[in-house]
Design an enzyme around this catalytic site. Structure first.
Site, short mmCIF file in Angstrom:
data_model
loop_
_atom_site.label_atom_id
_atom_site.label_comp_id
_atom_site.label_asym_id
_atom_site.label_seq_id
_atom_site.Cartn_x
_atom_site.Cartn_y
_atom_site.Cartn_z
N ARG A 110 0.89 -1.18 0.00
CA ARG A 110 0.00 0.00 0.00
C ARG A 110 0.91 1.21 0.00
O ARG A 110 1.73 1.38 0.90
CB ARG A 110 -0.92 -0.01 1.23
N HIS A 137 -7.18 1.11 -6.65
CA HIS A 137 -7.42 0.18 -5.53
C HIS A 137 -8.10 -1.08 -6.08
O HIS A 137 -9.27 -1.34 -5.79
CB HIS A 137 -8.28 0.89 -4.48
N GLN A 140 -10.02 -3.73 -3.83
CA GLN A 140 -11.34 -3.29 -3.39
C GLN A 140 -12.39 -3.55 -4.46
O GLN A 140 -13.50 -3.99 -4.19
CB GLN A 140 -11.30 -1.80 -3.03
N ASP A 228 -17.10 7.48 -1.91
CA ASP A 228 -15.91 7.26 -1.08
C ASP A 228 -15.62 8.57 -0.34
O ASP A 228 -16.19 9.62 -0.67
CB ASP A 228 -14.73 6.84 -1.98
N CYS A 266 -16.44 1.80 0.01
CA CYS A 266 -15.33 0.90 0.37
C CYS A 266 -14.95 0.99 1.83
O CYS A 266 -14.31 0.08 2.35
CB CYS A 266 -14.13 1.17 -0.53
N ARG A 294 -13.75 -8.29 1.02
CA ARG A 294 -12.32 -8.09 0.79
C ARG A 294 -11.58 -9.41 1.06
O ARG A 294 -10.69 -9.80 0.32
CB ARG A 294 -11.77 -7.00 1.73
N1 NVA Z 1 -9.83 6.79 -1.53
C1 NVA Z 1 -9.49 6.31 -0.21
C2 NVA Z 1 -9.72 4.84 -0.13
C3 NVA Z 1 -9.47 4.24 1.23
C4 NVA Z 1 -9.67 2.78 1.26
C5 NVA Z 1 -8.05 6.67 0.13
O1 NVA Z 1 -7.18 6.50 -0.75
O2 NVA Z 1 -7.80 7.09 1.24
N1 CP Z 2 -11.27 -0.12 1.99
C1 CP Z 2 -10.01 -0.20 2.48
O1 CP Z 2 -9.03 -0.41 1.74
O2 CP Z 2 -9.95 -0.07 3.83
P1 CP Z 2 -8.63 0.06 4.70
O3 CP Z 2 -8.01 1.39 4.42
O4 CP Z 2 -9.11 -0.06 6.12
O5 CP Z 2 -7.69 -1.06 4.34
#
Ligand code: NVA
Ligand code: CP
Length: 309
Positions: A110, A137, A140, A228, A266, A294
């Site tokens: 990540r 992502h 997801q 989101d 998500c 997930r």
């Molecule tokens: N768009 C959000 C998704 C989190 C799972 C982010 O990147 O923070």
């Molecule tokens: N939706 C998602 O990726 O959640 P987290 O940031 O908790 O992993």
């Protein structure tokens, strides 16, 4: 040595393989229903395999679902924060890729910078999985397609409406629309439009992806409304709240969709910003199925990457 199979973005995986993973995830989920969550009775296909998860950003769902998924498949997991690694002190991604490739069997990253995922994949001799980047992502979206299909049947030729920030989730929704063959309507302010690279890809492959400034028009008759957070990890807050307020998903917007439409997010959510609590906890919301999925979707991704599906 054969090339490793990476899971970096949905448009880089064949449609057939994506379908196989979704169908497999659904079947395994059904077979496990009602059993204790740590049950490892799926033949332990990843026995002896270890996954290294590297986080440059916080996570709840991604962290727990990869760890539990690996355990259920009979494998092991190392969960690493980049700040605790030499990566955080300037060791290159390329060197990290080469070192980890000698010790583990698959890496999930990540990251705040999609290029790091590409560099990791290029230098690793083992599969690399995108666990969220500033661009996309895809894990997801595997869970989201699975969730849609559990509730509403095959997603092909159906309509999904996004209302909100044109962020990393939208990139993966765009890729999914092209790969799974559904219509995606994106309502967002011009200043927060989806990534042009993703939109160019959609155009190139003839995906049914439409961008509009009008959330009500986009929601009309849709099978699913999705949104989101307005401020993704790494974003500056700036004027986002003012720009995005007209794109909030509330009960009035849900009413524009088909009467049996579902609501997805998500998570994590900022309740009463991008969606109202009434919608998030309403009868059309499937957000916690989506979170659970997930786990099921990623187990299929892990098996696919390791040649066990
Ligand atoms: N768009 C959000 C998704 C989190 C799972 C982010 O990147 O923070
Ligand atoms: N939706 C998602 O990726 O959640 P987290 O940031 O908790 O992993």
């Amino acid at each position: 040595m054969t090339n490793p199979i990476h899971f970096l973005d949905l448009h880089e995986v064949s449609k057939e393989d994506l379908r196989t993973m979704i169908d497999d995830a659904l079947a395994v989920k059904k077979a496990r229903a009602g059993k204790p969550k740590g049950t490892r009775d799926e033949g332990r296909p990843l026995d002896g395999h270890t996954l290294a998860c590297i986080f440059e950003f916080p996570s709840t769902r991604t962290r727990v679902s990869f760890d539990m998924g690996m355990r259920q498949l009979g494998g092991d997991t190392l969960v690493l924060n980049s700040d605790d690694m030499q990566l955080g002190r300037g060791e290159t991604i390329a060197d990290t890729a080469k070192v980890l490739s000698r010790m583990v069997d698959v890496i999930m990253l990540r990251t705040d910078n999609h290029q790091k995922l590409k560099d990791l994949a290029e230098n690793a001799s083992i599969p690399v999985i995108n666990g969220l980047s500033n661009f996309s992502h895809p894990c997801q979206l595997m869970a989201d397609v699975l969730t849609f299909e559990e509730h509403k049947g095959n997603i092909k030729d159906r309509v999904v409406t996004w209302s909100g920030d044109g962020n990393n989730m939208v990139t993966s929704w765009i890729h999914a629309a092209g790969q799974f063959g559904f219509e995606l309507r994106i309502a967002c302010p011009e200043e927060l439009s989806p990534n042009p690279v993703a939109l160019d890809w959609a155009k190139e492959v003839g995906a049914a992806v439409h961008v509009t400034r009008d959330p009500e028009e986009a929601a009309k008759g849709s099978d699913c409304l999705v949104t989101d957070t307005w401020v993704s990890m790494g974003d500056d807050v700036g004027a986002r709240h003012n720009l995005l307020k007209p794109y909030q998903i509330d009960e009035k917007l849900m009413e524009k969709a088909a009467s049996d439409a579902i609501f997805m997010h998500c998570l994590p959510a900022h309740r009463d910003e991008e969606a109202t609590t009434a919608v998030m906890d309403g009868s059309q919301s499937v957000i916690f199925d989506e979170a659970e999925n997930r786990l099921h979707a990623q187990k299929a991704v892990l098996r696919w990457c390791l040649g066990k599906i």
